[in-house]
Design a protein around this motif. Sequence first.
Motif, PDB file in Angstrom:
ATOM      1  N   ASP A 141       0.831  -1.250  -0.173  1.00  0.00           N
ATOM      2  CA  ASP A 141      -0.111  -0.029  -0.052  1.00  0.00           C
ATOM      3  C   ASP A 141       1.359   1.462   0.162  1.00  0.00           C
ATOM      4  OD1 ASP A 141      -2.144  -1.403  -0.385  1.00  0.00           O
ATOM      5  OD2 ASP A 141      -2.921  -0.628   2.431  1.00  0.00           O
ATOM      6  N   VAL A 142       2.277   1.522   0.161  1.00  0.00           N
ATOM      7  CA  VAL A 142       2.842   2.374   0.450  1.00  0.00           C
ATOM      8  C   VAL A 142       3.461   2.466  -0.446  1.00  0.00           C
ATOM      9  CG1 VAL A 142       3.049   2.971   3.595  1.00  0.00           C
ATOM     10  CG2 VAL A 142       4.871   1.467   1.751  1.00  0.00           C
ATOM     11  N   GLY A 143       3.842   1.033  -1.272  1.00  0.00           N
ATOM     12  CA  GLY A 143       4.435   1.662  -2.773  1.00  0.00           C
ATOM     13  C   GLY A 143       5.963   0.985  -2.013  1.00  0.00           C
ATOM     14  N   ILE A 144       5.964   0.137  -1.765  1.00  0.00           N
ATOM     15  CA  ILE A 144       7.018  -0.501  -1.647  1.00  0.00           C
ATOM     16  C   ILE A 144       6.912  -1.801  -2.527  1.00  0.00           C
ATOM     17  CG2 ILE A 144       8.650  -1.956  -0.354  1.00  0.00           C
ATOM     18  CD1 ILE A 144       8.019   0.124   2.033  1.00  0.00           C
ATOM     19  N   PRO A 145       8.156  -1.924  -3.681  1.00  0.00           N
ATOM     20  CA  PRO A 145       8.134  -2.915  -4.789  1.00  0.00           C
ATOM     21  C   PRO A 145       9.226  -4.044  -3.623  1.00  0.00           C
ATOM     22  CG  PRO A 145       9.451  -1.148  -4.933  1.00  0.00           C
ATOM     23  CD  PRO A 145       9.584  -0.631  -3.439  1.00  0.00           C
ATOM     24  N   ASP A 146       8.410  -5.470  -4.506  1.00  0.00           N
ATOM     25  CA  ASP A 146       8.801  -6.643  -3.460  1.00  0.00           C
ATOM     26  C   ASP A 146       8.420  -6.209  -1.598  1.00  0.00           C
ATOM     27  OD1 ASP A 146       9.832  -8.591  -4.336  1.00  0.00           O
ATOM     28  OD2 ASP A 146      11.893  -7.366  -5.268  1.00  0.00           O
ATOM     29  N   PRO A 147       7.916  -6.881  -1.595  1.00  0.00           N
ATOM     30  CA  PRO A 147       7.082  -6.369  -0.181  1.00  0.00           C
ATOM     31  C   PRO A 147       7.612  -7.603   0.390  1.00  0.00           C
ATOM     32  CG  PRO A 147       5.344  -6.092  -1.192  1.00  0.00           C
ATOM     33  CD  PRO A 147       5.956  -6.237  -2.157  1.00  0.00           C
ATOM     34  N   ALA A 148       7.087  -8.765   0.137  1.00  0.00           N
ATOM     35  CA  ALA A 148       7.262  -9.729   0.586  1.00  0.00           C
ATOM     36  C   ALA A 148       9.252 -10.095   0.955  1.00  0.00           C
ATOM     37  CB  ALA A 148       7.210 -11.085  -0.135  1.00  0.00           C
ATOM     38  N   GLN A 149      10.300  -9.646   0.053  1.00  0.00           N
ATOM     39  CA  GLN A 149      11.487  -9.721   0.714  1.00  0.00           C
ATOM     40  C   GLN A 149      12.324  -8.276   1.852  1.00  0.00           C
ATOM     41  OE1 GLN A 149      13.419  -8.454  -2.536  1.00  0.00           O
ATOM     42  NE2 GLN A 149      15.922  -8.799  -1.134  1.00  0.00           N
ATOM     43  N   ARG A 150      11.598  -7.439   1.736  1.00  0.00           N
ATOM     44  CA  ARG A 150      11.695  -5.928   1.870  1.00  0.00           C
ATOM     45  C   ARG A 150      11.422  -6.667   3.498  1.00  0.00           C
ATOM     46  NH1 ARG A 150      15.284  -3.451  -0.538  1.00  0.00           N
ATOM     47  NH2 ARG A 150      14.812  -2.882  -2.514  1.00  0.00           N
ATOM     48  N   ALA A 151      10.477  -7.435   3.708  1.00  0.00           N
ATOM     49  CA  ALA A 151      10.101  -7.493   4.992  1.00  0.00           C
ATOM     50  C   ALA A 151      10.947  -8.505   5.562  1.00  0.00           C
ATOM     51  CB  ALA A 151       8.458  -8.196   4.998  1.00  0.00           C
ATOM     52  N   ARG A 152      11.464  -8.835   5.199  1.00  0.00           N
ATOM     53  CA  ARG A 152      12.680  -9.523   6.003  1.00  0.00           C
ATOM     54  C   ARG A 152      13.956  -8.918   5.634  1.00  0.00           C
ATOM     55  NH1 ARG A 152      10.856 -13.244   8.353  1.00  0.00           N
ATOM     56  NH2 ARG A 152      13.166 -14.612   8.381  1.00  0.00           N
ATOM     57  N   GLN A 153      14.499  -7.640   5.803  1.00  0.00           N
ATOM     58  CA  GLN A 153      15.479  -6.823   5.873  1.00  0.00           C
ATOM     59  C   GLN A 153      15.265  -6.451   6.787  1.00  0.00           C
ATOM     60  OE1 GLN A 153      15.446  -5.276   1.866  1.00  0.00           O
ATOM     61  NE2 GLN A 153      16.945  -6.356   1.465  1.00  0.00           N
TER      62      GLN A 153
END
Lengths: 616, 313
Positions: A141-153
């Motif tokens: 929703d906030v426009g972060i591409p690749d959310p699944a991967q980003r979530a783990r970072q």
Amino acid sequence: MTPPDALLSVRDLRVRFTTRHGPVDAVRGVSLAVEAGRCLAVVGESGSGKSVTARALIGLAGSNATVDATTMTFEGRSLLSLGERRWRRLRGARIGFVLQDALTSLDPLRRIEDEVAEPLDVHADLGRRERAERVRSLLGDVGIPDPAQRARQYPHELSGGLRQRALIASAIAAGPSLVVADEPTTALDVTIQAQVLDLLADMRDAGTAVLLISHDLTVVARMADHVAVMYAGLVVEEGPAAQVLHEPVHPYTRALLAAAPTLDPRGPAPTQIARLAPPTTGPGCPYRSRCALADARCHGELPALRATGDGPSLARCWHADAAEPLPTPAPRTVGTTTSGRRVVLEVDGVSKRFRVPGGGRRRAVDGVSFSLRAGEALGLVGESGSGKSTIAQIALGMLGPDDGRVLLDGASWSELREPDRRPHRSRIQLIQQDPLSSFDPRFTVERIIGEGLGQPSRRGAAAHRSRVVELLHRVGLDATILDRRGPQLSGGQRQRVAIARALGPEPEILVCDEPVSALDVSIQAQILDLFDTLRRDLGVALLFISHDLGVINRMCERVLVMKDGAIVEEGPVGDVLHTPRHAYTRELLAAVSADPATGRTPVRTGPTSVPEGRPT
Amino acid sequence: MVTTRWWLRRAGLGVLVIWGAATLSFIGLHLLSGDPARIIAGGGGAVSGSSEQILARINEQYGFHEPLIVQYGRFLGQLARGDLGMSYQLNQRVTTVIVDQLGPTVALALGAAVLGFGLALVLAVGTAGRPRAESLFSTLELLFVSTPSFWVGILLLTVFSFRLGWFPVFGNEGVASLVLPWLTLALPITGTLALVMRDGLQRALEQPFATTVLARGATATRLRLRHALRHALLPVLTLSGWTLGTLLGGVVVIETVFARAGIGQVAVTAVNGRDLPVVTGVVLVATVVFVVINTALDALTRVVDPRLRGVPE
Ligand SMILES: Nc1ncnc2c1ncn2[C@@H]1O[C@H](COP(=O)(O)OP(=O)(O)OP(=O)(O)O)[C@@H](O)[C@H]1O
Ligand code: SF4
Ligand SMILES: [Mg+2]
């Protein structure tokens, strides 16, 4: 003034801090109202109490704070004398808060998903799967591409823009009806700024109330329906955004608008604000010592916030109705020619590569050459990641180039061994983007600035102290803050202390890495004037790094435009900004062409359209 | 990938340190101690009347007549197989001597480490950011740090064993006999770790993210335990080398004061009797323990602080 259907309504908010040096009245009577689906912007210079007001709205003004108001209601319930447990039920759940200092507001040791989901962990009891899904959709929703991967970072693996969006995702995770955003775009690139603002605008359009705090009038012009201008803990003017930004009535608001850096070739006028006077205390109007219209009444009595003329705005000024023109300011004096002076810093064919995680190398700086003359101000612009800060590090001799060399005053510099370089370090000083990270939170202002001056001898202690005070005066602060610590200073005060520290050893060159990007326009104007004075009086040369073309235009004679580590355009500021030859320069110019007086920019970048993956 | 490289590096470094310690012990053994055959024959201090024959036989048996470099090679070879040689005095293999006595010492050191860390945790989390409690307890902790542990041991013995008779005065029987030694060994560790941890907590609580966490509706306790504590653990982990040193050194003192059997006693006896293979063995075991635990804690630091993981150092 308070619409009956206001979601949040505050009347006469006062916040007093008890400190070792007596009470500090940071907020002295602020009234605000925010409606669902609307955006109220609070503007004002550094230290005017914006952040304190915001924190008071969620009951986090601080342990040494006394908060008081005649009314303070949210969703129809009073917030006055709310117990800690009740407050917690509101925080994060009904009111989302996006803190100032965005880049340090996420816990660096926790994964993005845990940070984003914390309000859910606290307020909702979700299963693992559901929680993970919710985090992914929020990040999307906030426009972060690749959310699944980003979530783990982890936060440090995300660029500034992504971190800011993750912070917003966390603030809206539990579906609050009010979002308070304190300087949400400070220290972000213009292009990323635009994306973050669009995101906030979307939330507002979806029915969330937004309380936006900013010193950036361009930002305010894009977003706000209603504007409140704060000065010295008071609202001095408030009204519909168009009214306040186009027809300001309070002398302070007028000066604030006039001080905004623009791309106008004549530059902004050095205004009355640029006089380095802190707000005046005692009875009477706090603005009186800076105000061109001040008279005897202003000295004796504080004006009330009242309707002005025929407009819907309210202003706190005895002379608001008169709307007398402010005296026209003198034209600016920048432009003294420096071309004949000696070269103090020469960067010659410098390149630098960095190892990136997962192997491989990235070229951060690629064959960059330029020279800086005594007393010159040279601008360096480019997006974040274009290599500006790496150049700064190399010029300072803190990072060795892979190729090429740097000469200081014609003598070798980058090639020296560290022990040979150390005695000359004081000649070239850095002023950083993020002053908080460079202060030990427990050092007093006196100690922070004193460190740059070396150890005082026992007999020299008094002289040492007076030098510190002198440096404080130089940057528009006074001796009363000598004993404060980093966290007790407002964002702008901190930056000014950092500048005072850098000025301590009387350097020949100042490398300024986004020195004013965290400051509001009026303080920005003061600091920029200060840099001018230093150049004129002491012949200090400036390497001025900024993503703000308005600031560069105001400050510099020559400018270098950087993209992907290389210089793509170079020349006198007037030529580069008005007849840009390189496509990238034109792009940068397009991104900032929003004018505070004309309102929203035409630029609207889709949140996912900009490559935003690189770690910073 | 960075992680693999880090582990390889650390393993190499560990082997290097152990080899260094072994070599130093070997040099000490042969250069500083005079004629080892005489020590063995004399069973300790003064050597008198040992016949040349006996000495010759001992030299033969232990290979003391060979050139030093050959002896060094053999020493390293044995070491690589985990063989530390024969004790000069106990007529036992050094490994047997050490393994027999390891149990009580491990119980002592491990228990003290857990107790020291646990107490520090409670003190730090309970008092950080509360000015009064903080100044009171940091004074107390400074006292713990600066009082010599043999003195603390004697004090505790006097009060709890002689006066009150709650705990045995000495010996290795059961948990009761461990309580006072644990406490004595743990106090200086508690003192230092609590000071460092509290400082770390306070720094973390002053950072902007702390306000963010509260603004999400988290309780102050959650902020401390879920967020700030991790930050506070980093400086504690950095101090692990110091903590281990205190533990290993403390073991010797404590075992002496409380007259407990264990490696510390083995070491003291061996040093007094110049039983150099045993001394070497104890030094090497201590080194290995030090290297292994230190590496493990450094690895833990990288788990706690993700920012370190990209950096090979
Ligand atoms: N905990 C505190 N104790 C004492 N004084 C404080 C404390 N927090 C803030 N202040 C003071 O309150 C005043 C208002 O600060 P505030 O942070 O609200 O300014 P601001 O308008 O947000 O400025 P900026 O634009 O620089 O962020 C400043 O003078 C600041 O030094
Ligand atoms: S009240 Fe007087 S001093 Fe204050 S802003 Fe108005 S004219 Fe200026
Ligand atoms: Mg602020």
